[in-house]
Design an enzyme around this catalytic site. Structure first.
Site, short mmCIF file in Angstrom:
data_model
loop_
_atom_site.label_atom_id
_atom_site.label_comp_id
_atom_site.label_asym_id
_atom_site.label_seq_id
_atom_site.Cartn_x
_atom_site.Cartn_y
_atom_site.Cartn_z
N ASN A 88 0.80 -1.22 0.00
CA ASN A 88 0.00 0.00 0.00
C ASN A 88 0.83 1.28 0.00
OD1 ASN A 88 -2.57 1.65 0.75
ND2 ASN A 88 -1.14 2.08 2.43
N GLN A 104 9.58 15.72 -9.66
CA GLN A 104 8.55 14.85 -9.12
C GLN A 104 8.78 13.39 -9.49
OE1 GLN A 104 4.44 15.75 -9.67
NE2 GLN A 104 4.66 17.95 -9.29
N TYR A 191 2.83 10.09 -11.11
CA TYR A 191 2.08 9.15 -10.27
C TYR A 191 1.38 8.11 -11.14
CZ TYR A 191 -1.32 7.40 -6.87
OH TYR A 191 -2.07 6.59 -6.05
N GLY A 192 0.69 8.55 -12.18
CA GLY A 192 -0.03 7.62 -13.05
C GLY A 192 0.91 6.64 -13.73
#
Length: 275
Positions: A88, A104, A191-192
């Site tokens: 997680n 990022q 992130y994706g």
């Protein structure tokens, strides 16, 4: 034999709710709540004890191999192995964050993909027969997939080894660093992209684990918990953390002997095939 479960990054949010649900559903088992920060992790355990639940705490920083090794050694010494793993732990920059994608990308990938992979490499060897693994993905994986070039889509869809996926993640990082993401067919979505890598990885890991004749009935899947009200979403998601934990817990508790799902991406407890 008591079932032993580990949930990474579980001192808050969906991970915390997953620990809570597993404590209720795994009879006579042990559920480990893990966190990078020991104080926050212990506080989360105490909060669940007030609900008459009894998780155990173990420190875990998925970006620190020594920390992962300590958890493995503890699980082997105390329990002889592991039965349930929910990966997680993850991070995301806020939408309003002005940090350039070149900065990022490496931070996001280090936790969401590299850290997850390190946990898998270290803990998979001690997962026993009938084990269950849930990799936490995101709907951002499929929505990123539709925005990348056809060539990259094909490479993700046809990736056959872990190294194939690692190579794609590295190419994304290289392009983010030198400013060539659009030119190379990538979406500017750290992130994706990291979660797309995790989804592809789970498919490959499921195939690989089935070739291991030393163990049987191990299921590895990836899921989208749904848009959940956590600090990662700035509490904008419509789902509570307990609602967000439903699909991860479903995959973590698939009954012994179940054949499916295996290597799939699951949303709302149903298989989603976006490739």
């Amino acid at each position: 034999m008591s079932r032993i479960a580990v949930v990474t990054g579980s001192n808050k949010g969906i991970g915390f709710a997953t620990v809570r649900a597993l404590c209720k559903q795994i009879d006579n088992g042990v559920v480990y709540l893990t966190a990078r920060d020991e104080g926050r992790g212990q506080a989360a355990v105490e909060e669940l004890k007030k609900e008459n639940l009894n998780p155990r705490f173990h420190q875990l920083d998925v970006n620190d191999q020594k920390s992962i090794d300590r958890l493995r050694d503890h699980l082997v010494k105390e329990h002889g192995g592991l039965d349930v793993l929910v990966n997680n732990a993850g991070i995301a920059f806020k939408h309003a964050d002005q940090t350039p994608v070149s900065a990022q990308a490496p931070v996001t990938m280090a936790t969401n993909f590299d850290g997850l992979l390190a946990v898998c490499h270290t803990l998979f060897p001690i997962i026993r027969s009938h084990g269950r693994v849930c990799q936490i993905g995101s709907e951002c994986g499929p929505t990123t997939y539709v925005k990348i070039s056809d060539e990259l889509k094909s490479r993700f869809k046809n990736a056959a080894t872990e190294q194939d996926v690692i190579q794609l993640m590295q190419e994304f990082l290289n392009s983010a660093k030198d400013g060539s993401l659009k030119e190379k067919g990538w979406a500017e979505r750290s992130y994706g992209t990291s979660k797309l890598g995790v989804i592809a990885l789970a498919r490959i890991q499921a195939i690989d684990i089935q070739a291991d004749n030393s163990r049987e009935d191990i299921l590895i899947n990836c899921c989208c918990p749904g848009y959940t009200a956590t600090d990662m979403s700035s509490y904008k998601g419509p789902l509570t953390i307990d609602e967000g934990a439903v699909t991860p817990v479903y995959l973590a508790t698939l009954p012994s002997g179940a054949k499916e799902p295996q290597g799939k991406f699951i949303e709302k407890k149903k298989v989603t095939d976006f490739w």
